[in-house]
Scaffold this motif. Structure first.
Motif, PDB file in Angstrom:
ATOM      1  N   LEU A 100      26.649   7.251 -10.274  1.00  0.00           N
ATOM      2  CA  LEU A 100      27.135   6.814  -8.972  1.00  0.00           C
ATOM      3  C   LEU A 100      27.027   7.962  -7.988  1.00  0.00           C
ATOM      4  N   ALA A 101      26.615   7.668  -6.762  1.00  0.00           N
ATOM      5  CA  ALA A 101      26.620   8.660  -5.679  1.00  0.00           C
ATOM      6  C   ALA A 101      27.739   8.281  -4.723  1.00  0.00           C
ATOM      7  N   HIS A 102      28.610   9.225  -4.440  1.00  0.00           N
ATOM      8  CA  HIS A 102      29.724   8.975  -3.540  1.00  0.00           C
ATOM      9  C   HIS A 102      29.286   9.063  -2.079  1.00  0.00           C
ATOM     10  N   ASN A 103      28.233   9.798  -1.814  1.00  0.00           N
ATOM     11  CA  ASN A 103      27.678   9.949  -0.464  1.00  0.00           C
ATOM     12  C   ASN A 103      26.173   9.783  -0.573  1.00  0.00           C
ATOM     13  N   PHE A 104      25.591   9.047   0.346  1.00  0.00           N
ATOM     14  CA  PHE A 104      24.153   8.836   0.286  1.00  0.00           C
ATOM     15  C   PHE A 104      23.586   8.617   1.683  1.00  0.00           C
ATOM     16  N   ALA A 105      22.323   8.956   1.824  1.00  0.00           N
ATOM     17  CA  ALA A 105      21.631   8.806   3.104  1.00  0.00           C
ATOM     18  C   ALA A 105      20.269   8.184   2.837  1.00  0.00           C
ATOM     19  N   ASP A 106      19.921   7.203   3.658  1.00  0.00           N
ATOM     20  CA  ASP A 106      18.623   6.561   3.524  1.00  0.00           C
ATOM     21  C   ASP A 106      17.515   7.505   3.977  1.00  0.00           C
ATOM     22  N   GLU A 107      16.315   7.213   3.564  1.00  0.00           N
ATOM     23  CA  GLU A 107      15.145   7.985   3.976  1.00  0.00           C
ATOM     24  C   GLU A 107      14.916   7.795   5.469  1.00  0.00           C
ATOM     25  N   THR A 108      14.508   8.873   6.131  1.00  0.00           N
ATOM     26  CA  THR A 108      14.126   8.812   7.547  1.00  0.00           C
ATOM     27  C   THR A 108      12.719   9.383   7.680  1.00  0.00           C
ATOM     28  N   ASP A 109      12.241   9.453   8.893  1.00  0.00           N
ATOM     29  CA  ASP A 109      10.924  10.055   9.129  1.00  0.00           C
ATOM     30  C   ASP A 109      10.923  11.541   8.767  1.00  0.00           C
TER      31      ASP A 109
END
Length: 99
Positions: A51-60
């Protein structure tokens, strides 16, 4: 194992208790330490779930990223609950800040 990307609350039993020195164990007892972890499933196989408690989607400019990753052995899992909520639901439950 189609739970990748889902938000889960996993209740699991953990080990604990690294104590140093000698201890009287004539009346020793212990109990189970139950943990509840909430996060986005980023990896799963037949033995573990991550599990990841913090995550960020891919950007350019950046790849998909995660922080606060917890790897839980499936043998320790007591219960799994799928979490479902929307930001609108969360925002509607917030009270306005005092002026």
């Amino acid at each position: 194992m189609d739970r990748i990307g889902k938000i889960l609350m996993i209740e699991w039993e953990d080990s604990y208790g690294v104590e140093s020195g000698w201890r009287d164990i004539s009346n020793y007892s212990a109990s189970v330490l139950t943990i509840k972890s909430v996060g986005k499933v980023i990896y799963e196989n037949d033995k573990i779930i991550s599990l990841a408690h913090n995550f960020a989607d891919e950007t350019d400019n950046t790849p998909m990223q995660a922080n606060g990753i917890m790897v839980i052995p499936k043998a320790c899992i007591v219960n799994v609950t799928s979490c479902s909520f929307s930001c609108q639901q969360f925002e509607s439950e917030q009270k306005p800040l005092p002026s």
